[in-house]
Write a protein that holds these residues in place. Sequence first.
Motif, PDB file in Angstrom:
ATOM      1  N   THR A  88       0.832  -1.232   0.056  1.00 22.64           N
ATOM      2  CA  THR A  88      -0.154   0.072   0.031  1.00 22.64           C
ATOM      3  C   THR A  88       0.870   1.156  -0.023  1.00 22.64           C
ATOM      4  OG1 THR A  88      -0.226  -0.020   2.502  1.00 22.64           O
ATOM      5  CG2 THR A  88      -1.838  -1.000   1.080  1.00 22.64           C
ATOM      6  N   LEU A  89       2.034   1.336   0.505  1.00 22.47           N
ATOM      7  CA  LEU A  89       2.902   2.467   0.951  1.00 22.47           C
ATOM      8  C   LEU A  89       4.224   2.560  -0.080  1.00 22.47           C
ATOM      9  CD1 LEU A  89       2.079   3.140   4.446  1.00 22.47           C
ATOM     10  CD2 LEU A  89       0.910   4.182   2.520  1.00 22.47           C
ATOM     11  N   PHE A  90       5.056   1.454   0.339  1.00 21.73           N
ATOM     12  CA  PHE A  90       6.329   1.745   0.202  1.00 21.73           C
ATOM     13  C   PHE A  90       6.777   1.030  -1.426  1.00 21.73           C
ATOM     14  CE2 PHE A  90       6.277   1.832   5.108  1.00 21.73           C
ATOM     15  CZ  PHE A  90       6.174   2.994   4.943  1.00 21.73           C
ATOM     16  N   LYS A  91       6.184   0.109  -1.801  1.00 26.44           N
ATOM     17  CA  LYS A  91       6.490  -0.503  -3.022  1.00 26.44           C
ATOM     18  C   LYS A  91       7.618  -1.006  -3.239  1.00 26.44           C
ATOM     19  CE  LYS A  91       2.230   1.527  -3.952  1.00 26.44           C
ATOM     20  NZ  LYS A  91       0.958   0.538  -4.045  1.00 26.44           N
ATOM     21  N   GLY A  92       8.115  -1.750  -2.322  1.00 30.76           N
ATOM     22  CA  GLY A  92       9.395  -2.229  -2.179  1.00 30.76           C
ATOM     23  C   GLY A  92      10.668  -1.425  -1.830  1.00 30.76           C
ATOM     24  N   ALA A  93      10.192  -0.161  -1.670  1.00 27.94           N
ATOM     25  CA  ALA A  93      11.484   0.820  -1.440  1.00 27.94           C
ATOM     26  C   ALA A  93      12.413   0.352  -0.219  1.00 27.94           C
ATOM     27  CB  ALA A  93      10.826   2.234  -1.053  1.00 27.94           C
ATOM     28  N   THR A  94      13.698   0.590  -0.400  1.00 30.67           N
ATOM     29  CA  THR A  94      14.777   0.373   0.671  1.00 30.67           C
ATOM     30  C   THR A  94      15.288   1.653   1.165  1.00 30.67           C
ATOM     31  OG1 THR A  94      16.428   0.417  -0.930  1.00 30.67           O
ATOM     32  CG2 THR A  94      15.249  -1.598  -0.928  1.00 30.67           C
ATOM     33  N   PHE A  95      16.101   1.361   2.233  1.00 33.32           N
ATOM     34  CA  PHE A  95      16.853   2.499   2.598  1.00 33.32           C
ATOM     35  C   PHE A  95      17.876   3.010   1.617  1.00 33.32           C
ATOM     36  CE2 PHE A  95      15.475   0.874   6.726  1.00 33.32           C
ATOM     37  CZ  PHE A  95      15.242   1.902   7.356  1.00 33.32           C
ATOM     38  N   GLY A  96      18.072   2.203   0.683  1.00 30.36           N
ATOM     39  CA  GLY A  96      18.879   2.986  -0.416  1.00 30.36           C
ATOM     40  C   GLY A  96      18.206   3.937  -1.375  1.00 30.36           C
ATOM     41  N   ASP A  97      16.834   3.554  -1.607  1.00 31.97           N
ATOM     42  CA  ASP A  97      16.021   4.202  -2.340  1.00 31.97           C
ATOM     43  C   ASP A  97      15.769   5.723  -1.399  1.00 31.97           C
ATOM     44  OD1 ASP A  97      15.757   2.563  -4.221  1.00 31.97           O
ATOM     45  OD2 ASP A  97      14.016   1.477  -3.184  1.00 31.97           O
ATOM     46  N   LEU A  98      15.606   5.431  -0.159  1.00 30.98           N
ATOM     47  CA  LEU A  98      15.353   6.788   0.797  1.00 30.98           C
ATOM     48  C   LEU A  98      16.618   7.683   0.651  1.00 30.98           C
ATOM     49  CD1 LEU A  98      13.816   8.051   3.275  1.00 30.98           C
ATOM     50  CD2 LEU A  98      15.033   6.600   4.772  1.00 30.98           C
TER      51      LEU A  98
ATOM     52  N   LEU B   1      18.452   1.313  16.250  1.00 26.09           N
ATOM     53  CA  LEU B   1      18.249   2.234  15.376  1.00 26.09           C
ATOM     54  C   LEU B   1      18.681   1.770  13.953  1.00 26.09           C
ATOM     55  CD1 LEU B   1      17.490   5.278  14.786  1.00 26.09           C
ATOM     56  CD2 LEU B   1      20.078   5.716  15.273  1.00 26.09           C
ATOM     57  N   PHE B   2      17.783   1.634  13.046  1.00 30.33           N
ATOM     58  CA  PHE B   2      18.187   1.612  11.551  1.00 30.33           C
ATOM     59  C   PHE B   2      18.970   2.624  11.098  1.00 30.33           C
ATOM     60  CE2 PHE B   2      14.806  -1.594  12.453  1.00 30.33           C
ATOM     61  CZ  PHE B   2      14.964  -2.632  11.544  1.00 30.33           C
ATOM     62  N   SER B   3      20.421   2.398  11.352  1.00 31.84           N
ATOM     63  CA  SER B   3      21.236   3.424  10.834  1.00 31.84           C
ATOM     64  C   SER B   3      22.584   2.621  10.382  1.00 31.84           C
ATOM     65  CB  SER B   3      21.734   4.171  12.079  1.00 31.84           C
ATOM     66  OG  SER B   3      22.404   3.516  12.854  1.00 31.84           O
ATOM     67  N   PRO B   4      23.374   3.583   9.480  1.00 33.68           N
ATOM     68  CA  PRO B   4      24.561   2.730   9.004  1.00 33.68           C
ATOM     69  C   PRO B   4      25.390   2.330   9.972  1.00 33.68           C
ATOM     70  CG  PRO B   4      24.138   5.012   7.908  1.00 33.68           C
ATOM     71  CD  PRO B   4      23.239   4.791   9.039  1.00 33.68           C
ATOM     72  N   GLU B   5      25.615   2.909  11.368  1.00 34.28           N
ATOM     73  CA  GLU B   5      26.472   2.584  12.394  1.00 34.28           C
ATOM     74  C   GLU B   5      25.965   1.223  12.830  1.00 34.28           C
ATOM     75  OE1 GLU B   5      27.019   6.378  11.533  1.00 34.28           O
ATOM     76  OE2 GLU B   5      24.984   5.628  12.275  1.00 34.28           O
ATOM     77  N   THR B   6      24.691   1.060  13.083  1.00 39.29           N
ATOM     78  CA  THR B   6      24.213  -0.243  13.486  1.00 39.29           C
ATOM     79  C   THR B   6      24.482  -1.468  12.386  1.00 39.29           C
ATOM     80  OG1 THR B   6      22.387   1.087  14.417  1.00 39.29           O
ATOM     81  CG2 THR B   6      22.134  -1.508  14.295  1.00 39.29           C
ATOM     82  N   PHE B   7      24.201  -1.185  11.373  1.00 35.81           N
ATOM     83  CA  PHE B   7      24.451  -2.292  10.336  1.00 35.81           C
ATOM     84  C   PHE B   7      25.893  -2.520   9.888  1.00 35.81           C
ATOM     85  CE2 PHE B   7      19.890  -2.174  10.337  1.00 35.81           C
ATOM     86  CZ  PHE B   7      19.539  -3.032   9.627  1.00 35.81           C
ATOM     87  N   ASP B   8      26.490  -1.573  10.070  1.00 35.85           N
ATOM     88  CA  ASP B   8      28.213  -1.505   9.834  1.00 35.85           C
ATOM     89  C   ASP B   8      28.683  -2.745  10.965  1.00 35.85           C
ATOM     90  OD1 ASP B   8      28.400   0.052   7.677  1.00 35.85           O
ATOM     91  OD2 ASP B   8      29.253   1.588   8.828  1.00 35.85           O
ATOM     92  N   ALA B   9      28.091  -2.562  12.105  1.00 36.72           N
ATOM     93  CA  ALA B   9      28.714  -3.477  13.082  1.00 36.72           C
ATOM     94  C   ALA B   9      28.098  -4.775  12.732  1.00 36.72           C
ATOM     95  CB  ALA B   9      27.991  -3.123  14.524  1.00 36.72           C
ATOM     96  N   LEU B  10      26.805  -5.031  12.270  1.00 38.39           N
ATOM     97  CA  LEU B  10      26.377  -6.269  11.950  1.00 38.39           C
ATOM     98  C   LEU B  10      26.878  -6.875  10.601  1.00 38.39           C
ATOM     99  CD1 LEU B  10      22.546  -5.732  12.330  1.00 38.39           C
ATOM    100  CD2 LEU B  10      23.848  -7.100  13.600  1.00 38.39           C
ATOM    101  N   CYS B  11      28.182  -6.139   9.917  1.00 38.08           N
ATOM    102  CA  CYS B  11      28.533  -6.174   8.398  1.00 38.08           C
ATOM    103  C   CYS B  11      27.296  -6.502   7.482  1.00 38.08           C
ATOM    104  CB  CYS B  11      29.458  -7.613   8.589  1.00 38.08           C
ATOM    105  SG  CYS B  11      30.945  -7.128   9.032  1.00 38.08           S
ATOM    106  N   SER B  12      26.464  -5.790   7.502  1.00 39.06           N
ATOM    107  CA  SER B  12      25.018  -5.882   6.755  1.00 39.06           C
ATOM    108  C   SER B  12      25.066  -4.729   5.995  1.00 39.06           C
ATOM    109  CB  SER B  12      23.977  -6.422   7.530  1.00 39.06           C
ATOM    110  OG  SER B  12      22.754  -6.575   6.722  1.00 39.06           O
ATOM    111  N   ASP B  13      24.208  -4.704   4.786  1.00 38.29           N
ATOM    112  CA  ASP B  13      24.173  -3.584   3.926  1.00 38.29           C
ATOM    113  C   ASP B  13      22.482  -3.173   4.374  1.00 38.29           C
ATOM    114  OD1 ASP B  13      23.815  -1.937   1.730  1.00 38.29           O
ATOM    115  OD2 ASP B  13      24.537  -3.487   0.162  1.00 38.29           O
ATOM    116  N   LEU B  14      22.596  -2.008   4.843  1.00 42.48           N
ATOM    117  CA  LEU B  14      21.242  -1.220   5.039  1.00 42.48           C
ATOM    118  C   LEU B  14      20.784  -0.707   3.820  1.00 42.48           C
ATOM    119  CD1 LEU B  14      19.650   0.007   7.134  1.00 42.48           C
ATOM    120  CD2 LEU B  14      20.866   2.071   7.386  1.00 42.48           C
ATOM    121  N   SER B  15      21.349  -0.336   2.787  1.00 40.37           N
ATOM    122  CA  SER B  15      20.829   0.116   1.618  1.00 40.37           C
ATOM    123  C   SER B  15      19.803  -0.863   0.960  1.00 40.37           C
ATOM    124  CB  SER B  15      22.131   0.392   0.494  1.00 40.37           C
ATOM    125  OG  SER B  15      22.696  -0.659   0.171  1.00 40.37           O
TER     126      SER B  15
END
Length: 480
Positions: free
Chosen positions: A155-165, A187-201
Amino acid sequence: MRRALIPLLLLFGCAPWNQPQNQPLEGENAPLVEPLSAGDGELYIGLAFSGGGMRATSFAYGMLEELRAAGVETGTPNGLLDHVHLVSGVSGGSVMAAQFGLYGPEGIAGFREQFLITNAETYMVTSALNPLTIIKGVAGGVNGRETFGRYLDETLFKGATFGDLRKQSRIKTWINATDMANNTPFLFSPETFDALCSDLSKVKLSEAVAASAAFPLAFTPIVLEAHQGKCTYREPDWLTAARYNPEATAAMRAHARALESYTNPEEVKFVKLLDGGITDNFGTTGLAVERARAQVPYAPLTAEEAVKLKRMLFLVANAGVDKDYDWTRKVEGPGGVNLAMSIATSAMAAASRSGYDSMRGELRLWESELIEWRCALPLSEVRRLRGSTAGWDCKDVKLFVGEASFASLPTAMRDQLDAVPTRLKLPVDQVDMVIEAGRMATRMTPEFNGFLASLAGNDVDGRIEDGIAAGGRRVMPVGN
């Protein structure tokens, strides 16, 4: 007896566990999702939206509508919305934060019809009369990501990611959940996902909002995988300082310790996320993290923004309801599922009270440090950052922090609002009542009126003239 237990055990194992979908970072120099500069004007508005299901989303929408109406004399159809550069959301409020963060003022048009008066529980199991529902709840949660998260995406985001944001928005957007193991805000932030070795985008906005709104028992925790060893991670200096600095707040030390745990496979392999309101019902962690991360007194602003800023407004939309005395009028209860729900609700109410006080304190300190930094700048640097020294007054910065809630509304209306349930589907009349409440509560917030009055020049030495704002309400900007 053993045969009788087998069906029960099978039912307890049928909770819809969410498999992790976050992807690892690719290579050492994977791009980070850094927020863009917020703008270069004299006005800066930040908004924080609390939890509370569709009630909270509607209340936040009402606040945005009132901000649109205020400031139309400037000639822009969006009013003050054009000056909103930061949104933070928790639970139901995270829906509005993500919508506004992704689409900006244009995302408000048609939002009532597109989402607020629809059935966001379309794919959810909601019947409390079904024994299987209770068993699933006790086993870990009734609804998985393919319920509310799916509805948000459709209904809202149509598959949009943090990269799209990151690509299409100039609004800093903080979506907040709760890390169950560390008992800290997530917090869904770059710092958090860097620590997880994960791609927030590559993380969908719907995934983050679903995690932020995952009320215990009603939803199964959203799961993220810690991809240790799949990237080259170096702990940032600010995080180290936050963990070992005796002057750092307990909240910042706990946040730093949580990020550290994500890098240790002996401690964390999977992060389990629930409703952000359990630990931080206004999403104030993002503000503290931004200030610590930048290690400069003007964060979360850029240096250019900091020298041009004159007026800042930070408004909280608190859609929390009043006390529930149902259990105090009889000996029995609460018990079972109701007891668990009561515990979660109590935690969120406590988080709301402490969160607002924490945010005011953080912003009061920020205003003081910002003015000190501005006044220490040589004029050559002011000219470089600002373009000119004409009209420069290093102390001409005023910050207003206010909370719009049901408490300021007429008693009869407040009683009706307190009866609005924390659901993701509400009758149209209730939605419209809460929207109007959001508009009214915003108009009645003294600090909001003080901000408007200051734009007209009706302030002296950091105060509204005679301490009275429009409508006869007394105003005292933070820091004075």
